[in-house]
Scaffold this motif. Structure first.
Motif, PDB file in Angstrom:
ATOM      1  N   LEU A 113      22.337 129.539  77.337  1.00 38.23           N
ATOM      2  CA  LEU A 113      22.375 129.716  78.980  1.00 38.23           C
ATOM      3  C   LEU A 113      21.749 131.357  79.361  1.00 38.23           C
ATOM      4  O   LEU A 113      21.052 131.467  79.494  1.00 38.23           O
ATOM      5  N   VAL A 114      22.774 131.978  78.507  1.00 38.71           N
ATOM      6  CA  VAL A 114      22.072 133.484  78.890  1.00 38.71           C
ATOM      7  C   VAL A 114      20.854 133.885  78.407  1.00 38.71           C
ATOM      8  O   VAL A 114      20.297 134.758  78.856  1.00 38.71           O
ATOM      9  N   LEU A 115      20.126 133.019  76.816  1.00 42.10           N
ATOM     10  CA  LEU A 115      19.233 134.184  76.058  1.00 42.10           C
ATOM     11  C   LEU A 115      18.289 133.497  77.271  1.00 42.10           C
ATOM     12  O   LEU A 115      16.777 134.432  77.122  1.00 42.10           O
ATOM     13  N   HIS A 116      18.564 132.441  77.643  1.00 45.01           N
ATOM     14  CA  HIS A 116      17.503 131.591  78.315  1.00 45.01           C
ATOM     15  C   HIS A 116      16.572 132.473  79.876  1.00 45.01           C
ATOM     16  O   HIS A 116      16.098 132.780  80.080  1.00 45.01           O
TER      17      HIS A 116
ATOM     18  N   LEU B 103      26.952 132.432  88.054  1.00 45.64           N
ATOM     19  CA  LEU B 103      28.171 132.160  88.328  1.00 45.64           C
ATOM     20  C   LEU B 103      28.774 130.797  88.398  1.00 45.64           C
ATOM     21  O   LEU B 103      29.070 129.960  87.768  1.00 45.64           O
ATOM     22  N   TYR B 104      28.274 130.540  89.434  1.00 42.90           N
ATOM     23  CA  TYR B 104      29.054 129.264  90.281  1.00 42.90           C
ATOM     24  C   TYR B 104      28.455 128.623  91.477  1.00 42.90           C
ATOM     25  O   TYR B 104      28.690 127.357  91.668  1.00 42.90           O
ATOM     26  N   GLY B 105      26.615 128.821  91.468  1.00 39.26           N
ATOM     27  CA  GLY B 105      25.481 128.523  92.143  1.00 39.26           C
ATOM     28  C   GLY B 105      25.734 128.221  93.230  1.00 39.26           C
ATOM     29  O   GLY B 105      26.370 129.099  93.613  1.00 39.26           O
ATOM     30  N   LYS B 106      24.496 128.089  94.021  1.00 34.77           N
ATOM     31  CA  LYS B 106      24.190 128.493  95.513  1.00 34.77           C
ATOM     32  C   LYS B 106      25.131 127.746  95.869  1.00 34.77           C
ATOM     33  O   LYS B 106      25.324 127.786  97.366  1.00 34.77           O
ATOM     34  N   ASP B 107      25.765 126.551  95.922  1.00 33.17           N
ATOM     35  CA  ASP B 107      27.089 125.601  96.305  1.00 33.17           C
ATOM     36  C   ASP B 107      27.669 126.260  95.884  1.00 33.17           C
ATOM     37  O   ASP B 107      29.198 125.846  96.422  1.00 33.17           O
ATOM     38  N   ASP B 108      28.114 127.056  95.482  1.00 30.28           N
ATOM     39  CA  ASP B 108      29.664 127.472  95.428  1.00 30.28           C
ATOM     40  C   ASP B 108      30.545 126.485  94.283  1.00 30.28           C
ATOM     41  O   ASP B 108      31.396 126.218  94.630  1.00 30.28           O
ATOM     42  N   ASP B 109      29.619 125.623  93.320  1.00 34.49           N
ATOM     43  CA  ASP B 109      30.489 124.396  92.629  1.00 34.49           C
ATOM     44  C   ASP B 109      30.554 124.630  91.362  1.00 34.49           C
ATOM     45  O   ASP B 109      31.192 123.553  90.829  1.00 34.49           O
ATOM     46  N   GLY B 110      29.909 125.332  91.292  1.00 33.82           N
ATOM     47  CA  GLY B 110      29.969 125.577  89.194  1.00 33.82           C
ATOM     48  C   GLY B 110      30.588 126.655  88.413  1.00 33.82           C
ATOM     49  O   GLY B 110      31.943 126.805  89.064  1.00 33.82           O
ATOM     50  N   GLY B 111      30.748 126.932  86.679  1.00 34.41           N
ATOM     51  CA  GLY B 111      31.351 128.112  87.168  1.00 34.41           C
ATOM     52  C   GLY B 111      32.651 127.238  86.287  1.00 34.41           C
ATOM     53  O   GLY B 111      32.521 126.328  85.941  1.00 34.41           O
ATOM     54  N   GLY B 112      33.964 127.774  85.743  1.00 33.97           N
ATOM     55  CA  GLY B 112      34.949 127.249  85.705  1.00 33.97           C
ATOM     56  C   GLY B 112      34.614 126.478  84.189  1.00 33.97           C
ATOM     57  O   GLY B 112      34.360 127.393  83.525  1.00 33.97           O
ATOM     58  N   GLU B 113      35.307 125.400  83.737  1.00 33.11           N
ATOM     59  CA  GLU B 113      35.099 124.952  82.377  1.00 33.11           C
ATOM     60  C   GLU B 113      33.715 125.082  81.801  1.00 33.11           C
ATOM     61  O   GLU B 113      33.575 124.429  80.129  1.00 33.11           O
ATOM     62  N   ASP B 114      33.279 124.710  82.483  1.00 32.99           N
ATOM     63  CA  ASP B 114      32.151 123.705  82.734  1.00 32.99           C
ATOM     64  C   ASP B 114      31.050 124.735  82.741  1.00 32.99           C
ATOM     65  O   ASP B 114      30.007 124.744  82.259  1.00 32.99           O
ATOM     66  N   GLY B 115      31.223 126.012  82.369  1.00 29.48           N
ATOM     67  CA  GLY B 115      30.432 127.101  81.928  1.00 29.48           C
ATOM     68  C   GLY B 115      29.434 127.728  83.480  1.00 29.48           C
ATOM     69  O   GLY B 115      29.837 126.885  84.334  1.00 29.48           O
ATOM     70  N   ALA B 116      28.638 128.751  82.893  1.00 33.73           N
ATOM     71  CA  ALA B 116      27.782 129.277  83.994  1.00 33.73           C
ATOM     72  C   ALA B 116      26.907 128.454  84.705  1.00 33.73           C
ATOM     73  O   ALA B 116      26.356 127.547  84.121  1.00 33.73           O
TER      74      ALA B 116
END
Length: 336
Positions: free
Chosen positions: A308-311, A247-260
């Motif tokens: 993204l989930v399917l991939h 969800l948020y990435g290894k650096d913890d900078d993902g997620g939010g409005e930009d998606g997983a």
């Protein structure tokens, strides 16, 4: 591992049978250090009892009362020692029941030889036993000590204490694993609610439980590393950590409005040393969590999120299918 354990058990059983023919006594645990405590008990004690019952049957057909009595005395002493153990429900508990039946078989053989009029030292022993019952307790205890020399009492007592300590540690491990597994499971629920702070707090709680409470127990008793409870909490933690990173990435900078973020951790990225089966189990469970995420994104018409989930699921499936061999329960999870 199971096949090797069975073979070691059979070898110990053979050694114990040979020791009976050579000395008439029970093989000591110190003479088979290559076997675990469970393998020794299953082979040299419980398995030997079954062999002695068959041996007694053969000697009874030859009217060899003394040999049958020797087998009976040893099985009786083995049972007396095993009665001091606290066997849990499992293979050892079921095999211990066989020891009682082996003793009953030998007792029945001696009785049948007696009523058929076999003349031997057996009748003198019956008379001696009746006389012993009338003797003082001190003298009777001395004779009982001679019978107990058939088994290595000190070694068996040390073995019993080791198993008792292991059982206490196992109970402690199971209770602590429940706390860690509960925290990891609740962190997944928090991630589905978009409660990132709560999820990270619960994952940290699970990590602390594993590092400070569970791993010290495993270091003290390495055999517990293969317990289902410990593997279960690690697998649940792997699932939670994988889902958080996805969800948020290894650096913890993902997620939010930009998606997983759509990132996956490798087995070497975890703080603890994992077995391949534990990592694969958590990875297979991750597909279910991202599938639930896809349902959430589908309700808001987020096509990219669903893709993204399917991939991700296709990537996991293809990666596992390229492996030559996977744990059996991993195949069941893949079918789900």
């Amino acid at each position: 591992e199971a096949n090797l354990s069975f073979r070691v058990e059979d070898y110990v059983r053979l050694k114990a049978y040979q020791c009976f023919f050579d000395t008439g006594t029970l093989l000591s645990p110190s003479d088979c250090k290559y076997a675990t405590d469970e393998e020794y008990l299953a082979g040299a004690c419980m398995g030997l009892s079954q062999d002695l019952a068959r041996y007694g049957m053969g000697r009874a057909t030859a009217r060899d009362v003394d040999s049958v009595k020797m087998a009976r005395n040893l099985v009786q002493e083995i049972q007396n020692q095993l009665l001091q153990f606290d066997f849990r429900n499992g293979p050892l508990r079921r095999k211990f029941d066989g020891t009682k039946y082996a003793l009953k078989t030998l007792e029945t053989l001696l009785y049948e030889l007696a009523v058929t009029g076999e003349e031997s030292e057996f009748f003198n022993n019956i008379a001696t036993k009746a006389k012993v019952d009338e003797e003082p307790d001190a003298k009777r205890m001395k004779q009982d000590d001679d019978s107990s020399a058939l088994v290595p009492q000190e070694d068996l007592e040390s073995l019993r204490k080791r198993m008792e300590l292991r059982d206490n540690l196992r109970e402690k491990l199971i209770k602590l694993c429940r706390d860690g597994q509960k925290a990891a499971k609740q962190s997944i629920f928090a991630l589905h609610r978009n409660d990132k702070e709560k999820a990270e707090s619960l994952l940290l709680k699970c990590e602390t439980c594993i590092q400070e409470h569970l791993l010290p127990i495993i270091e003290e008793e390495p055999q517990l590393r293969n317990s289902g409870s410990f593997s279960g909490v690690l697998e649940e933690y792997v699932e939670g950590k994988l889902f958080h990173t996805w969800l948020y990435g290894k650096d913890d900078d993902g997620g939010g409005e930009d998606g997983a973020a759509g990132e996956l951790l490798h087995m070497e990225d975890f703080l603890f040393q994992l077995k391949p089966a534990e990592y694969l189990g958590g990875l297979c469970d991750l597909t279910g969590e991202v599938g639930r995420y896809a349902v959430q994104r589908g309700t808001v018409r987020d096509l990219n999120g669903v893709k993204l989930v399917l991939h991700t699921n296709q990537l996991i499936l293809q990666s596992i299918q390229t492996m030559e061999r996977t744990p059996s329960y991993t195949n069941k999870k893949m079918d789900q």
